[in-house]
Scaffold this motif. Structure first.
Motif, PDB file in Angstrom:
ATOM      1  N   ARG B 117       0.820  -1.216   0.000  1.00  0.00           N
ATOM      2  CA  ARG B 117       0.000   0.000   0.000  1.00  0.00           C
ATOM      3  C   ARG B 117       0.845   1.254   0.000  1.00  0.00           C
ATOM      4  NH1 ARG B 117      -5.417  -0.593   3.641  1.00  0.00           N
ATOM      5  NH2 ARG B 117      -6.128  -2.494   2.636  1.00  0.00           N
ATOM      6  N   TYR B 159     -20.350  -0.138  -4.821  1.00  0.00           N
ATOM      7  CA  TYR B 159     -19.201  -1.046  -4.838  1.00  0.00           C
ATOM      8  C   TYR B 159     -18.390  -0.863  -6.113  1.00  0.00           C
ATOM      9  CZ  TYR B 159     -20.608  -3.920  -0.856  1.00  0.00           C
ATOM     10  OH  TYR B 159     -20.901  -4.370   0.408  1.00  0.00           O
ATOM     11  N   GLU B 167      -6.031  -4.410  -3.641  1.00  0.00           N
ATOM     12  CA  GLU B 167      -5.263  -3.546  -2.735  1.00  0.00           C
ATOM     13  C   GLU B 167      -4.823  -2.267  -3.434  1.00  0.00           C
ATOM     14  OE1 GLU B 167      -4.917  -3.541   0.363  1.00  0.00           O
ATOM     15  OE2 GLU B 167      -5.906  -5.468   0.670  1.00  0.00           O
ATOM     16  N   ARG B 170      -7.925  -0.016  -3.631  1.00  0.00           N
ATOM     17  CA  ARG B 170      -8.296   0.494  -2.296  1.00  0.00           C
ATOM     18  C   ARG B 170      -7.482   1.723  -1.890  1.00  0.00           C
ATOM     19  NH1 ARG B 170      -8.974  -5.448   0.465  1.00  0.00           N
ATOM     20  NH2 ARG B 170     -11.233  -5.606   0.195  1.00  0.00           N
ATOM     21  N   GLU B 174     -11.287   5.563  -1.711  1.00  0.00           N
ATOM     22  CA  GLU B 174     -11.962   6.470  -0.778  1.00  0.00           C
ATOM     23  C   GLU B 174     -11.824   7.914  -1.256  1.00  0.00           C
ATOM     24  OE1 GLU B 174     -12.644   5.248   3.037  1.00  0.00           O
ATOM     25  OE2 GLU B 174     -14.203   6.704   2.550  1.00  0.00           O
ATOM     26  N   PRO B 180     -15.262   3.065   0.538  1.00  0.00           N
ATOM     27  CA  PRO B 180     -14.349   2.514   1.553  1.00  0.00           C
ATOM     28  C   PRO B 180     -13.763   1.170   1.118  1.00  0.00           C
ATOM     29  CG  PRO B 180     -16.623   2.152   2.224  1.00  0.00           C
ATOM     30  CD  PRO B 180     -16.671   2.968   0.955  1.00  0.00           C
ATOM     31  N   PRO B 181     -12.648   0.760   1.736  1.00  0.00           N
ATOM     32  CA  PRO B 181     -11.953  -0.466   1.319  1.00  0.00           C
ATOM     33  C   PRO B 181     -12.856  -1.690   1.247  1.00  0.00           C
ATOM     34  CG  PRO B 181     -10.800   0.599   3.162  1.00  0.00           C
ATOM     35  CD  PRO B 181     -11.977   1.440   2.851  1.00  0.00           C
ATOM     36  N   GLU B 182     -13.779  -1.816   2.212  1.00  0.00           N
ATOM     37  CA  GLU B 182     -14.598  -3.035   2.247  1.00  0.00           C
ATOM     38  C   GLU B 182     -15.616  -3.070   1.120  1.00  0.00           C
ATOM     39  OE1 GLU B 182     -14.409  -0.713   4.590  1.00  0.00           O
ATOM     40  OE2 GLU B 182     -16.343  -0.257   5.512  1.00  0.00           O
ATOM     41  N   GLN B 183     -15.745  -1.991   0.348  1.00  0.00           N
ATOM     42  CA  GLN B 183     -16.642  -2.003  -0.795  1.00  0.00           C
ATOM     43  C   GLN B 183     -15.879  -2.027  -2.130  1.00  0.00           C
ATOM     44  OE1 GLN B 183     -19.671   0.200   2.075  1.00  0.00           O
ATOM     45  NE2 GLN B 183     -19.995   0.843  -0.035  1.00  0.00           N
TER      46      GLN B 183
END
Lengths: 305, 305
Positions: B117, B159, B167, B170, B174, B180-183
């Protein structure tokens, strides 16, 4: 002020949870955490609902394995299948968790995802725990539902991270825990997309995609969530990696083990439960900074009924 | 009333989007959809940001491949690596998308997720598009950010479902898209958990876990989301399975292709773009019920700058 956790007895654990939530939600305070980072992960079997003497999904497979035996007789040489066909719960419960779950994944192979959900849903609507005299779905722990609601009311996004099949748990997660399908991470078989009457249809394959236990829980959290949780709740060594990963980040963090020490209202088991032992976690809880919730002492009721 | 989509020209497409959102959010109306089912999925490369002449992540790999060449010289026999080392963009762009991305996944192997990252983040902060004279991150489409904001303001959960590395995307999702990362669902390498100084650390492996393109997008939506989206936006045949899966459900549904027909402000390409062609989708859009958004005619600006 209404108590958000009425099924939790007053005491150090309840106070610690409430104090933690207050600290991380106090704007301007030293431990304030923005809403986007308030991620909580819960194991399911043994943490959110009863997993004794075997995980609910293993009972589900047991109910279906006879069908499978006719379709694929060679499978019967495997110990888990043999135990299931003999209804030998003792032999089944002596297997490693992954092996015990194998028939569960195999019996679902070949079904479409929609067919599987319908089948699981139908079984769960009627199937009962062998000794608790209640539906398996009634084995959900009332104090945990309160905790999930309390965390969500304070801006937490709540996830299930389960060794159980992701599609199986999704069938009940919304109703039992208020958790939507996209916040359930679990074991999975591989799937393929077929075209049926011109439309794409998802079918489950026999091959295991991910067995979401131990280190694999951390890998799947990284894959699905892409960030480190700050709150974790488990009940076995299968949750230890996830708990340690949660605790290893910066800022305020909290993790708990549910200790099954309540033979009267539920069951008392830990290090000798072969399907999912709590041994390393119990031995090192203090060293690792993991709190122990006693079902017997911390909860004034276990089930909602 | 402020126009929620100011970068979209008035016309049939903008009207159709607004009418759809109004219908599904009108309580008591025949097409009302509860908030929990309002799931929208967007491809990333070529749908949310510029992917021409190559996807941003392929440029990122290009910048790193020389390091890799020293570490693993045998890789250089593969066409994608050879093309990268020769800086032969034409040869690279003639490869199938999965092959072109291979060096991207390989160059990241061995890094921890945190290291990856940091590396991607650093590169993205400075790297520029070869002809557009702007940062790659400035290649995000302003009208799409408005559309994402508009959908979210109306209760949609948005999404990304991308062929790019999960990764990698991500790192910017945002900031560029409010996602957000989880989407973010995407391609992924396998990972393992290592213990470093007593703490669990995630490391990326060389093995590809999932290449999230075509039918695999549907599989990953099922695995991560566990429910069928009702709105989809793509720009290539790699998105066709996801779009058809979205449109195949019950109730109101909508899907769009972004057509890159704007050689002046961006690029004009579709069926001959080898890395990610729009061919079947273009030929059958009407039959399948997929709308075509023209970058040239439907958008009054492309980039935010």
């Amino acid at each position: 002020m209404t108590d958000p956790l009425p099924s939790w007895n007053e005491g150090a654990n309840k106070a610690a949870i409430k104090s933690f939530v207050e600290r991380v939600t106090t704007e301007g305070g030293p431990d304030f955490v923005p809403v986007s980072d308030r991620i909580a992960v819960f194991d399911n079997d043994g943490t959110l609902w009863c997993e004794y003497p075997m995980q609910v999904q293993v009972f589900f497979a047991l109910a279906q394995v006879k069908l499978l035996a006719r379709q694929a007789p060679t499978l019967l040489e495997k110990p888990a299948f043999k135990a299931m066909l003999d209804c030998d719960l003792k032999a089944l419960a002596a297997l490693p968790k992954k092996e015990a779950f194998e028939p569960a994944f195999a019996t679902h192979a070949g079904m479409t995802v929609d067919e599987f959900r319908a089948s699981a849903s139908q079984w769960l609507a009627e199937a009962k725990h062998p000794t608790l005299m209640q539906l398996f779905t009634q084995g959900a722990y009332a104090p945990q539902r309160e905790l999930l609601d309390y965390l969500r009311a304070n801006g937490f996004k709540t996830y299930i991270v389960t060794g159980g099949g992701v599609e199986f748990v999704r069938v009940v997660a919304e109703q039992l825990y208020g958790i939507p399908p996209e916040q359930v991470i679990g074991s999975s078989t591989r799937m393929k997309v077929e075209t049926v009457e011109g439309q794409p249809v998802l079918r489950k394959l026999a091959e295991l995609g991910s067995f979401d236990d131990r280190e694999e829980k951390v890998v799947n959290i990284a894959l699905h969530l892409g960030r480190r949780p700050m709150f974790a709740f488990g009940n076995s060594d299968g949750d230890l990696a996830m708990i340690r990963y949660t605790l290893a980040g910066d800022g305020p963090r909290m993790a708990w083990y549910l200790h099954h020490d309540d033979a009267e209202r539920e069951f008392a088991y830990d290090r000798d439960f072969k399907l999912s032992a709590l041994r390393d976690g119990l031995d090192h809880a203090e060293e690792y900074g993991i709190g122990l919730v006693s079902m017997k002492n911390d909860w004034n009721r276990v089930f909602a009924k």
